[in-house]
Design a protein around this motif. Structure first.
Motif, PDB file in Angstrom:
ATOM      1  N   ILE A 158       0.843  -1.207   0.000  1.00 57.40           N
ATOM      2  CA  ILE A 158       0.000   0.000   0.000  1.00 57.40           C
ATOM      3  C   ILE A 158       0.875   1.253   0.000  1.00 57.40           C
ATOM      4  CG2 ILE A 158      -1.601   1.357   1.420  1.00 57.40           C
ATOM      5  CD1 ILE A 158      -2.961  -1.277   2.199  1.00 57.40           C
ATOM      6  N   ALA A 159       1.942   1.238   0.793  1.00 53.61           N
ATOM      7  CA  ALA A 159       2.853   2.388   0.823  1.00 53.61           C
ATOM      8  C   ALA A 159       3.494   2.584  -0.546  1.00 53.61           C
ATOM      9  CB  ALA A 159       3.919   2.191   1.899  1.00 53.61           C
ATOM     10  N   ALA A 160       3.895   1.478  -1.204  1.00 47.62           N
ATOM     11  CA  ALA A 160       4.501   1.577  -2.541  1.00 47.62           C
ATOM     12  C   ALA A 160       3.482   2.104  -3.546  1.00 47.62           C
ATOM     13  CB  ALA A 160       5.034   0.218  -2.978  1.00 47.62           C
ATOM     14  N   LEU A 161       2.249   1.647  -3.446  1.00 48.23           N
ATOM     15  CA  LEU A 161       1.201   2.129  -4.353  1.00 48.23           C
ATOM     16  C   LEU A 161       0.935   3.624  -4.147  1.00 48.23           C
ATOM     17  CD1 LEU A 161      -1.370  -0.820  -4.287  1.00 48.23           C
ATOM     18  CD2 LEU A 161       0.018  -0.073  -6.225  1.00 48.23           C
ATOM     19  N   ARG A 162       0.935   4.059  -2.898  1.00 47.96           N
ATOM     20  CA  ARG A 162       0.737   5.489  -2.620  1.00 47.96           C
ATOM     21  C   ARG A 162       1.857   6.324  -3.230  1.00 47.96           C
ATOM     22  NH1 ARG A 162      -1.592   5.580   3.552  1.00 47.96           N
ATOM     23  NH2 ARG A 162      -3.688   4.941   2.967  1.00 47.96           N
ATOM     24  N   GLU A 163       3.081   5.817  -3.101  1.00 43.26           N
ATOM     25  CA  GLU A 163       4.214   6.525  -3.705  1.00 43.26           C
ATOM     26  C   GLU A 163       4.059   6.586  -5.227  1.00 43.26           C
ATOM     27  OE1 GLU A 163       7.854   4.681  -2.471  1.00 43.26           O
ATOM     28  OE2 GLU A 163       7.522   5.153  -0.354  1.00 43.26           O
ATOM     29  N   ASP A 164       3.636   5.473  -5.820  1.00 45.59           N
ATOM     30  CA  ASP A 164       3.424   5.446  -7.265  1.00 45.59           C
ATOM     31  C   ASP A 164       2.326   6.430  -7.678  1.00 45.59           C
ATOM     32  OD1 ASP A 164       5.376   3.532  -7.544  1.00 45.59           O
ATOM     33  OD2 ASP A 164       3.976   1.840  -7.738  1.00 45.59           O
ATOM     34  N   ILE A 165       1.250   6.461  -6.906  1.00 46.86           N
ATOM     35  CA  ILE A 165       0.152   7.383  -7.205  1.00 46.86           C
ATOM     36  C   ILE A 165       0.626   8.824  -7.078  1.00 46.86           C
ATOM     37  CG2 ILE A 165      -2.074   8.234  -6.355  1.00 46.86           C
ATOM     38  CD1 ILE A 165      -2.785   5.318  -5.713  1.00 46.86           C
ATOM     39  N   GLU A 166       1.397   9.092  -6.046  1.00 46.91           N
ATOM     40  CA  GLU A 166       1.917  10.450  -5.840  1.00 46.91           C
ATOM     41  C   GLU A 166       2.823  10.853  -7.007  1.00 46.91           C
ATOM     42  OE1 GLU A 166       2.235  14.080  -4.371  1.00 46.91           O
ATOM     43  OE2 GLU A 166       0.940  12.521  -3.539  1.00 46.91           O
ATOM     44  N   ARG A 167       3.690   9.916  -7.462  1.00 44.38           N
ATOM     45  CA  ARG A 167       4.560  10.225  -8.605  1.00 44.38           C
ATOM     46  C   ARG A 167       3.738  10.469  -9.862  1.00 44.38           C
ATOM     47  NH1 ARG A 167       7.801   5.498  -9.007  1.00 44.38           N
ATOM     48  NH2 ARG A 167       7.454   5.017  -6.849  1.00 44.38           N
ATOM     49  N   LEU A 168       2.722   9.652 -10.074  1.00 48.37           N
ATOM     50  CA  LEU A 168       1.868   9.840 -11.248  1.00 48.37           C
ATOM     51  C   LEU A 168       1.094  11.153 -11.163  1.00 48.37           C
ATOM     52  CD1 LEU A 168       0.417   6.242 -11.779  1.00 48.37           C
ATOM     53  CD2 LEU A 168       2.014   7.477 -13.265  1.00 48.37           C
ATOM     54  N   HIS A 169       0.664  11.465  -9.963  1.00 50.21           N
ATOM     55  CA  HIS A 169      -0.064  12.705  -9.750  1.00 50.21           C
ATOM     56  C   HIS A 169       0.816  13.935 -10.055  1.00 50.21           C
ATOM     57  CE1 HIS A 169      -3.232  15.222  -8.246  1.00 50.21           C
ATOM     58  NE2 HIS A 169      -2.420  15.778  -7.354  1.00 50.21           N
ATOM     59  N   GLN A 170       2.101  13.823  -9.700  1.00 43.66           N
ATOM     60  CA  GLN A 170       3.017  14.934  -9.954  1.00 43.66           C
ATOM     61  C   GLN A 170       3.334  15.076 -11.450  1.00 43.66           C
ATOM     62  OE1 GLN A 170       6.405  14.157  -7.496  1.00 43.66           O
ATOM     63  NE2 GLN A 170       5.355  14.774  -5.599  1.00 43.66           N
ATOM     64  N   ARG A 171       3.259  14.001 -12.191  1.00 44.17           N
ATOM     65  CA  ARG A 171       3.544  14.061 -13.633  1.00 44.17           C
ATOM     66  C   ARG A 171       2.377  14.672 -14.425  1.00 44.17           C
ATOM     67  NH1 ARG A 171       6.343   8.262 -15.100  1.00 44.17           N
ATOM     68  NH2 ARG A 171       8.181   8.538 -13.817  1.00 44.17           N
ATOM     69  N   LEU A 172       1.218  14.597 -13.854  1.00 41.95           N
ATOM     70  CA  LEU A 172       0.049  15.148 -14.564  1.00 41.95           C
ATOM     71  C   LEU A 172       0.164  16.676 -14.648  1.00 41.95           C
ATOM     72  CD1 LEU A 172      -2.902  13.077 -13.071  1.00 41.95           C
ATOM     73  CD2 LEU A 172      -1.993  12.934 -15.368  1.00 41.95           C
ATOM     74  N   PRO A 173      -0.204  17.221 -15.821  1.00 42.05           N
ATOM     75  CA  PRO A 173      -0.205  18.690 -15.916  1.00 42.05           C
ATOM     76  C   PRO A 173      -1.349  19.270 -15.078  1.00 42.05           C
ATOM     77  CG  PRO A 173      -0.893  17.710 -17.991  1.00 42.05           C
ATOM     78  CD  PRO A 173      -0.538  16.591 -17.078  1.00 42.05           C
ATOM     79  N   SER A 174      -1.054  20.336 -14.435  1.00 41.91           N
ATOM     80  CA  SER A 174      -2.063  20.979 -13.596  1.00 41.91           C
ATOM     81  C   SER A 174      -2.946  21.880 -14.383  1.00 41.91           C
ATOM     82  CB  SER A 174      -1.454  21.818 -12.507  1.00 41.91           C
ATOM     83  OG  SER A 174      -0.430  21.174 -11.869  1.00 41.91           O
TER      84      SER A 174
END
Length: 174
Positions: A158-174
């Protein structure tokens, strides 16, 4: 079970000093990853004396239908021989006083032997219950340990998935 004292406190809610002898033995076996179950019959057979085994055999025979039927046939034979066959020279005429003496002596000897066997059976039951408790406790500890490992694995994922989601979230254009 990396840290035994933490494991004891977590699963037993008491310190290692407060544990009983059985719990300590089970924990040691679980920590060493060794089996705790034993062949109860072999263990009891190794500890029993000749007299105890003889008492068990006598009780086993005396409590069987074979003994009851055979003894009933013997009694019928005794009565028939002493009333019909030996009409004039019966060695134990009716009311079969000698037979009553023999039966009383047999009962006087057989009753304590059967009680000895029953005491051994009660001891065997207590031993078996203690072994069952040990095996059940070890199984329960192993299940708890597996749950803990699975929970740690799930939390790590779950911690690894959260990190992955956070990284993906940061790559998305705002």
């Amino acid at each position: 079970m990396h840290n035994l004292s933490d494991f004891i406190h977590h699963h037993f809610d008491k310190s290692a000093d407060e544990l009983g002898e059985i719990e300590k033995r089970v924990l040691a076996k679980a920590h060493e990853r060794k089996i705790i179950s034993t062949d109860i019959n072999a263990a009891l057979r190794a500890e029993s004396s000749v007299g105890e085994r003889l008492a068990d055999s006598i009780a086993r025979i005396g409590g069987s239908w074979y003994f009851i039927v055979t003894f009933l046939l013997f009694l019928v034979f005794w009565c028939v021989v002493n009333t019909i066959v030996l009409l004039t020279r019966a060695f134990d005429p009716y009311p079969f006083i000698f037979l009553n003496l023999v039966l009383s002596m047999l009962a006087a000897i057989q009753a304590p032997i059967i009680m000895m066997s029953q005491n051994r059976q009660a001891e065997r039951d207590r031993f078996e219950a203690a072994k069952d408790y040990e095996v059940n406790l070890k199984a329960e500890l192993e299940v708890l340990s597996l749950h803990q490992k699975i929970d740690m694995r799930v939390l790590t994922e779950i911690a690894a998935l959260r990190e992955d989601i956070e990284r993906l979230h940061q790559r998305l254009p705002s």
